[in-house]
Enzyme design. Sequence first.
Site, PDB file in Angstrom:
ATOM      1  N   LYS A  56       0.703  -1.300   0.012  1.00 32.63           N
ATOM      2  CA  LYS A  56      -0.053  -0.140  -0.020  1.00 32.63           C
ATOM      3  C   LYS A  56       0.967   1.314   0.053  1.00 32.63           C
ATOM      4  O   LYS A  56       0.531   2.445  -0.369  1.00 32.63           O
ATOM      5  CB  LYS A  56      -0.989   0.024   1.163  1.00 32.63           C
ATOM      6  CG  LYS A  56      -1.991  -0.795   1.005  1.00 32.63           C
ATOM      7  CD  LYS A  56      -2.971  -0.515   2.077  1.00 32.63           C
ATOM      8  CE  LYS A  56      -4.378  -1.556   1.885  1.00 32.63           C
ATOM      9  NZ  LYS A  56      -5.506  -1.363   2.935  1.00 32.63           N
ATOM     10  N   LYS A 107      -4.932  -9.323  -6.979  1.00 35.39           N
ATOM     11  CA  LYS A 107      -6.229  -9.578  -6.239  1.00 35.39           C
ATOM     12  C   LYS A 107      -7.305  -8.666  -6.857  1.00 35.39           C
ATOM     13  O   LYS A 107      -7.265  -7.658  -7.102  1.00 35.39           O
ATOM     14  CB  LYS A 107      -5.912  -9.109  -5.078  1.00 35.39           C
ATOM     15  CG  LYS A 107      -6.915  -9.527  -3.745  1.00 35.39           C
ATOM     16  CD  LYS A 107      -6.279  -8.922  -2.410  1.00 35.39           C
ATOM     17  CE  LYS A 107      -6.224  -7.681  -2.054  1.00 35.39           C
ATOM     18  NZ  LYS A 107      -6.169  -7.465  -0.804  1.00 35.39           N
ATOM     19  N   LYS A 127     -11.031  -3.121  -4.804  1.00 36.68           N
ATOM     20  CA  LYS A 127     -11.717  -1.880  -4.974  1.00 36.68           C
ATOM     21  C   LYS A 127     -10.798  -0.898  -5.420  1.00 36.68           C
ATOM     22  O   LYS A 127     -11.128   0.191  -6.339  1.00 36.68           O
ATOM     23  CB  LYS A 127     -12.330  -1.543  -3.836  1.00 36.68           C
ATOM     24  CG  LYS A 127     -13.218  -0.130  -4.024  1.00 36.68           C
ATOM     25  CD  LYS A 127     -14.588  -0.776  -4.528  1.00 36.68           C
ATOM     26  CE  LYS A 127     -15.485   0.383  -4.964  1.00 36.68           C
ATOM     27  NZ  LYS A 127     -16.571   0.068  -5.557  1.00 36.68           N
TER      28      LYS A 127
HETATM   29  P1  TYM Z   1     -10.769  -5.208   3.470  1.00 34.18           P
HETATM   30  O1  TYM Z   1     -11.492  -4.073   3.659  1.00 34.18           O
HETATM   31  O2  TYM Z   1      -9.367  -4.928   2.462  1.00 34.18           O
HETATM   32  O3  TYM Z   1     -11.407  -6.629   2.770  1.00 34.18           O
HETATM   33  C1  TYM Z   1     -12.547  -7.037   3.658  1.00 34.18           C
HETATM   34  C2  TYM Z   1     -12.630  -8.494   3.733  1.00 34.18           C
HETATM   35  O4  TYM Z   1     -12.602  -9.144   2.144  1.00 34.18           O
HETATM   36  C3  TYM Z   1     -11.685  -9.943   1.816  1.00 34.18           C
HETATM   37  N1  TYM Z   1     -11.213  -9.878   0.616  1.00 34.18           N
HETATM   38  C4  TYM Z   1     -11.175 -10.785  -0.354  1.00 34.18           C
HETATM   39  N2  TYM Z   1     -11.083 -12.150  -0.200  1.00 34.18           N
HETATM   40  C5  TYM Z   1     -10.969 -12.884  -1.121  1.00 34.18           C
HETATM   41  N3  TYM Z   1     -10.579 -12.316  -2.513  1.00 34.18           N
HETATM   42  C6  TYM Z   1     -10.375 -11.041  -2.564  1.00 34.18           C
HETATM   43  N4  TYM Z   1      -9.880 -10.286  -3.783  1.00 34.18           N
HETATM   44  C7  TYM Z   1     -10.438 -10.249  -1.303  1.00 34.18           C
HETATM   45  N5  TYM Z   1     -10.464  -8.748  -1.442  1.00 34.18           N
HETATM   46  C8  TYM Z   1     -10.562  -8.480  -0.082  1.00 34.18           C
HETATM   47  C9  TYM Z   1     -10.474  -9.617   3.024  1.00 34.18           C
HETATM   48  O5  TYM Z   1      -9.679 -10.403   3.274  1.00 34.18           O
HETATM   49  C10 TYM Z   1     -11.322  -9.126   4.112  1.00 34.18           C
HETATM   50  O6  TYM Z   1     -11.380 -10.154   4.836  1.00 34.18           O
HETATM   51  N6  TYM Z   1      -7.941  -5.037   7.304  1.00 34.18           N
HETATM   52  C11 TYM Z   1      -9.017  -5.629   6.806  1.00 34.18           C
HETATM   53  C12 TYM Z   1     -10.111  -4.942   7.685  1.00 34.18           C
HETATM   54  C13 TYM Z   1     -10.066  -4.990   9.071  1.00 34.18           C
HETATM   55  C14 TYM Z   1     -10.427  -6.442   9.881  1.00 34.18           C
HETATM   56  C15 TYM Z   1     -10.292  -6.225  11.185  1.00 34.18           C
HETATM   57  C16 TYM Z   1     -10.563  -7.788   9.533  1.00 34.18           C
HETATM   58  C17 TYM Z   1      -9.720  -4.046  10.142  1.00 34.18           C
HETATM   59  N7  TYM Z   1     -10.011  -4.764  11.272  1.00 34.18           N
HETATM   60  C18 TYM Z   1     -10.429  -7.264  12.283  1.00 34.18           C
HETATM   61  C19 TYM Z   1     -10.911  -8.545  10.392  1.00 34.18           C
HETATM   62  C20 TYM Z   1     -10.838  -8.370  11.732  1.00 34.18           C
HETATM   63  C21 TYM Z   1      -9.067  -5.049   5.393  1.00 34.18           C
HETATM   64  O7  TYM Z   1      -8.413  -4.156   4.933  1.00 34.18           O
HETATM   65  O8  TYM Z   1     -10.202  -5.745   4.541  1.00 34.18           O
END
Ligand code: TYM
Length: 347
Positions: A122, A207, A210
């Site tokens: 990032k 991946k 968004k």
């Molecule tokens: P974020 O917002 O990037 O993504 C949210 C969830 O979607 C999953 N994900 C995917 N799974 C499969 N294929 C993909 N292409 C894909 N893109 C996204 C992510 O693995 C995630 O589960 N750091 C986290 C947010 C967060 C969080 C937490 C998660 C903050 N605090 C506490 C769990 C527990 C994040 O940026 O996810």
Amino acid sequence: MSDAAPAYAGPDRILSGMQPTGGLHLGNYLGALKGWVELQNSGSECFYCVVDMHALTVAHDPSLLPGRVRAAAAAYMAAGVDPDRSAVFAQSAVPAHAELAWIFQCTARLGWLERMTQFKDKAGKDAERASVGLFTYPVLQAADILVYKATHVPVGEDQKQHLELSRDIAARFNRDFCGGEMKFPLPEPVIQTSGARIMSLKDGTAKMSKSDPSDNSRINLDDDADTIARKIKKAKTDPEPLPSELAGLNDRPEAKNLVGIYAALTNATAEQVLAEYGGQGFGAFKPRLAEAAVEFIAPISEEYARLVADPAEIDRKLAKGAERAAEVAAPVIAEARDLVGYWKPGA
Ligand code: TYM
């Protein structure tokens, strides 16, 4: 280190969260949300937050943020999260997250954070200009989880490293401040067998995300049927027919991704998909995939449209979820404050 620790005695609890980056995509659904709903429906106590504090780690427009939080909450609910059974809330509405994050910033080691690949991705080449918050992002994530003493965290595969860090933080805190007693559980990731890693429709090695500038790289949960069919038709592939065996997908990232998406959408394994479509070209497979995606997404996008039309109702649900979450977090943060020796009258 952590696996040798004594068992955690508290109840099983689930927590997960997503960033409010506008609409959600199929990767979010198949990688995470699907598992959230399954865990909720299996009767677990679940906390699902929209991580608006994490949204501040990169440039953002404050005027758009509240609407994006509502949109993410609406997507959770449209996908089957029931706010009467699971707490659905904005992370920033429960200040205990920030409070525990500070304590954990003093528990986590610099070297642990320096190993985080997501920060490197990032921050890009100019890491010196990244916010400090982007660097300490996974510490706040550990606080999100542990402020509820959550034991299980349904996430996509890309979050595995952050979960390992959460475990290391919990173990270190237990060792430094609790005499090794398991005050905090070591949270386990819950990762889907298919769907854990959905790739871009334009590049099978990246991946689905968004932040990809091309909307054709992803299927959004609010795309209509024509848009979904068009995106799948245009998805990058190779000229070979589908193989009959899994090994035949090696070195064919785009083919592997489309088979994986179909498998996840139809609750099948990749082997079962190949047993059915092996030997057929993408001209035959893509329309089936489009049908499966439309059939799957149509009810979610309809429900999403219905929910976002009533922001006041979403706000009521978010407020109720925050109240429930704050109740559960209160004794945990009080205990952590005592354990680190914060002042209080008579202490
Ligand atoms: P974020 O917002 O990037 O993504 C949210 C969830 O979607 C999953 N994900 C995917 N799974 C499969 N294929 C993909 N292409 C894909 N893109 C996204 C992510 O693995 C995630 O589960 N750091 C986290 C947010 C967060 C969080 C937490 C998660 C903050 N605090 C506490 C769990 C527990 C994040 O940026 O996810």
